[in-house]
Design a protein around this motif. Structure first.
Motif, PDB file in Angstrom:
ATOM      1  N   SER A   1       0.534 -15.005  18.462  1.00 25.41           N
ATOM      2  CA  SER A   1       0.847 -16.447  18.485  1.00 25.41           C
ATOM      3  C   SER A   1       1.781 -16.865  17.361  1.00 25.41           C
ATOM      4  O   SER A   1       2.247 -18.006  17.330  1.00 25.41           O
ATOM      5  CB  SER A   1      -0.444 -17.266  18.403  1.00 25.41           C
ATOM      6  OG  SER A   1      -1.050 -17.130  17.129  1.00 25.41           O
TER       7      SER A   1
ATOM      8  N   ILE B   1      -1.523 -20.803  16.644  1.00 22.68           N
ATOM      9  CA  ILE B   1      -2.836 -21.126  17.211  1.00 22.68           C
ATOM     10  C   ILE B   1      -3.901 -20.673  16.232  1.00 22.68           C
ATOM     11  O   ILE B   1      -3.852 -19.554  15.709  1.00 22.68           O
ATOM     12  CB  ILE B   1      -3.047 -20.434  18.583  1.00 22.68           C
ATOM     13  CG1 ILE B   1      -1.955 -20.850  19.562  1.00 22.68           C
ATOM     14  CG2 ILE B   1      -4.422 -20.778  19.157  1.00 22.68           C
ATOM     15  CD1 ILE B   1      -2.032 -20.133  20.895  1.00 22.68           C
TER      16      ILE B   1
ATOM     17  N   THR C   1      -9.784 -20.143  17.782  1.00 20.81           N
ATOM     18  CA  THR C   1      -9.383 -20.736  19.061  1.00 20.81           C
ATOM     19  C   THR C   1      -8.743 -19.682  19.956  1.00 20.81           C
ATOM     20  O   THR C   1      -9.055 -19.580  21.144  1.00 20.81           O
ATOM     21  CB  THR C   1      -8.389 -21.891  18.836  1.00 20.81           C
ATOM     22  OG1 THR C   1      -9.006 -22.887  18.014  1.00 20.81           O
ATOM     23  CG2 THR C   1      -7.967 -22.517  20.160  1.00 20.81           C
ATOM     24  N   SER C   2      -7.842 -18.880  19.384  1.00 21.44           N
ATOM     25  CA  SER C   2      -7.185 -17.829  20.171  1.00 21.44           C
ATOM     26  C   SER C   2      -8.189 -16.785  20.632  1.00 21.44           C
ATOM     27  O   SER C   2      -8.095 -16.258  21.743  1.00 21.44           O
ATOM     28  CB  SER C   2      -6.062 -17.181  19.358  1.00 21.44           C
ATOM     29  OG  SER C   2      -6.577 -16.539  18.212  1.00 21.44           O
TER      30      SER C   2
ATOM     31  N   TRP D   1       5.035 -19.329  20.176  1.00 25.01           N
ATOM     32  CA  TRP D   1       3.766 -19.031  20.857  1.00 25.01           C
ATOM     33  C   TRP D   1       3.952 -18.346  22.217  1.00 25.01           C
ATOM     34  O   TRP D   1       2.967 -17.894  22.827  1.00 25.01           O
ATOM     35  CB  TRP D   1       2.989 -20.336  21.083  1.00 25.01           C
ATOM     36  CG  TRP D   1       3.796 -21.372  21.846  1.00 25.01           C
ATOM     37  CD1 TRP D   1       4.596 -22.334  21.308  1.00 25.01           C
ATOM     38  CD2 TRP D   1       3.903 -21.494  23.270  1.00 25.01           C
ATOM     39  NE1 TRP D   1       5.202 -23.070  22.296  1.00 25.01           N
ATOM     40  CE2 TRP D   1       4.792 -22.578  23.516  1.00 25.01           C
ATOM     41  CE3 TRP D   1       3.360 -20.827  24.347  1.00 25.01           C
ATOM     42  CZ2 TRP D   1       5.134 -22.982  24.802  1.00 25.01           C
ATOM     43  CZ3 TRP D   1       3.692 -21.219  25.630  1.00 25.01           C
ATOM     44  CH2 TRP D   1       4.566 -22.293  25.848  1.00 25.01           C
TER      45      TRP D   1
END
Length: 485
Positions: A291, A295, A299-300, A360
């Protein structure tokens, strides 16, 4: 007792009975998924400044990879255990070192204790890797076998998601208690289910086999025919014992043994070289790189887990509806294209050809790769492993192919940090993509279609055309006897 009376005594449908039995295996495979994914959150918490212990990079790589070495010990024991103790007792015993491993992890105060706990978990996983597909296949009717075997993929995905959620929300010791609890409930469900009918038939326990078979399948006409074919096929194999050396020498020359073994070797190499166990162990650093830091790390990680979990649910349906080969090669094609695309985007970004606001973009093909490998590469090897070996060699064949699984597990996970450092995520993705493609080419020519076939029909396929015709003729004769009787 009349057939109607016996049917009336069955308060649960055959499908529900099979589901209950399979659920015991599913729960310990959820534990396996948690075992694999847990380092992803454990190591993150132990890197914090106020951590109760501090690890070196070498410690971290061993904690993530030692499962692969410990798997070997479980795999070595599994053929003997499955053959001598049976499927049910092997499954029951396998939950004990797993629970012990999680308990030791909760109480650990240093790297040595963590490594010991992971070794216990790995030993249990080795037993379960061999036992799970065999047990599920022998519990299931051909109608439901594909979907039930696909629950192994669902279990992996669920365990990984659960471990990451628990590890994100809870302190790592508390998360370990929650993950280990799956084995306790697994032990309960396994204990209330009968031994598998094929194992009882192979041991000449015909009355127990009939009782178990009817518990799982009911007493309808088709089930009765399949039961009689199973019993009669095993009667012919209950010959006087031969020396072990002679038995093994004869075994390795039989196509119904060596052909499935070679196929499963490629299957499990494909399973591991696709990054199946690397990604859960190193999700956070991998996704940070992919990313470009756009990110947030957890969360990723949860994005990957959710894609994997949803796809595993889809796979349970797809594997039961479509042909095994179709699902496998669809997953291979998606995975290869996605990995090479992600690698290309990462190279372009590194050379400054992608604008800052689009850093991203490699995340999209990376998530497509997670989708592809979870759809086809994760479920199909386990589905095939449960179907492809003949009953006489099922325990040994599962052990040998499982050895490849465990060795590749250790090699791939142990070398992943070095690979990430030396050739980057983009180079690693290229290696994985090319390796998947090579395994896919071999399997395209080696793997037969097994969907909708009984385990006896699959065994007949590998014996060759002449033997296959003899098997089919014998099966028709047995069915005729049943109909006339």
């Amino acid at each position: 007792m009349s057939e109607a009376t016996e049917k009336g005594k069955q308060k649960m449908s055959p499908f529900f009975r099979q589901l209950v039995a399979v659920s015991g295996v599913v729960l310990y495979m959820i534990g396996t998924g948690a075992n694999i994914a847990y380092p992803g959150v454990l190591l993150q918490q132990l890197r914090l400044p106020d951590s109760v212990m501090h690890l070196t990079p070498e410690h971290e790589s061993w904690i993530a990879s030692i499962l692969g070495l410990a798997l070997i010990s479980g795999i070595l024991v599994a053929p003997f255990s499955l053959q001598k103790l049976g499927r049910k007792l092997t499954n029951q015993l396998s939950t004990l070192p797993a629970m012990g491993g999680w308990a030791l992890l909760v109480a650990s105060k240093g790297p040595a204790a963590i490594l010991a706990s992971r070794s216990l978990q790995g030993f249990a996983m080795g037993l379960q890797a061999a036992a799970a597909p065999v047990t599920i296949a022998e519990y299931s009717s051909p109608k439901y076998r594909g979907a039930f075997l696909a629950t192994i993929a669902f279990s992996f995905a669920t365990g990984m998601l659960v471990a990451h959620i628990f590890g994100t929300l809870l302190y790592w010791r508390t998360a370990a208690v929650a993950c280990g609890s799956f084995y306790f409930f697994s032990l309960i469900l396994i204990s209330i289910s009968p031994e598998t009918p094929p194992y009882l038939a192979a041991k000449g326990k015909n009355n127990e086999c009939r009782k178990s078979f009817r518990w799982f399948r009911g007493n309808d006409e088709n089930s009765q025919k399949e039961l009689e074919v199973l019993l009669n096929s095993q009667k012919k194999k209950l010959t006087p014992k031969v020396a072990k050396f002679t038995f093994y020498r004869q075994m390795i020359t039989k196509p119904e043994f060596y052909k499935p073994t070679v196929i499963m070797m490629f299957m499990f190499v494909l399973f591991q070289i696709s990054g199946m166990t690397v990604v859960p162990s190193y999700t956070v650093p991998m996704m940070e790189d992919v990313s470009g830091g756009t990110i947030e790390a957890y969360t990723s990680m949860l994005m990957v887990d959710v894609v994997r979990f949803v796809t595993a649910i889809i796979a349970c349906v797809v594997v039961n509806k479509l042909k095994r080969r179709t699902v496998l090669f669809l997953g291979i094609i998606i995975s290869v294209i996605s990995l090479l695309t992600a690698a290309l985007l990462l190279y372009l970004r590194d050379f400054g050809y992608i604008a800052e606001e689009y850093k991203w973009t490699p995340v999209v093909p990376t998530l497509c790769y997670i989708f592809g490998k979870t759809l086809g590469i994760l479920p199909i090897p386990w589905a095939i492993a449960g179907e492809i070996f003949p009953l006489a060699y099922r325990s040994i064949g599962s052990g040998i192919s499982g050895m490849f699984l465990s060795v590749m597990f250790f090699v791939v996970v142990k070398t992943a940090p070095t690979s990430f450092r030396q050739i980057g995520i983009n180079g690693t993705f290229c290696v994985y993509g090319i390796s998947i493609a090579i395994c896919g080419v071999f399997l395209f020519f080696l793997l037969p279609e097994t969907k909708g076939k009984t385990l006896y029909e699959i065994e007949c396929h590998f014996r060759g055309e002449i033997e296959k015709e003899v098997c089919e003729r014998d099966m028709m004769l047995e069915l005729r006897k049943v109909e006339e009787g």
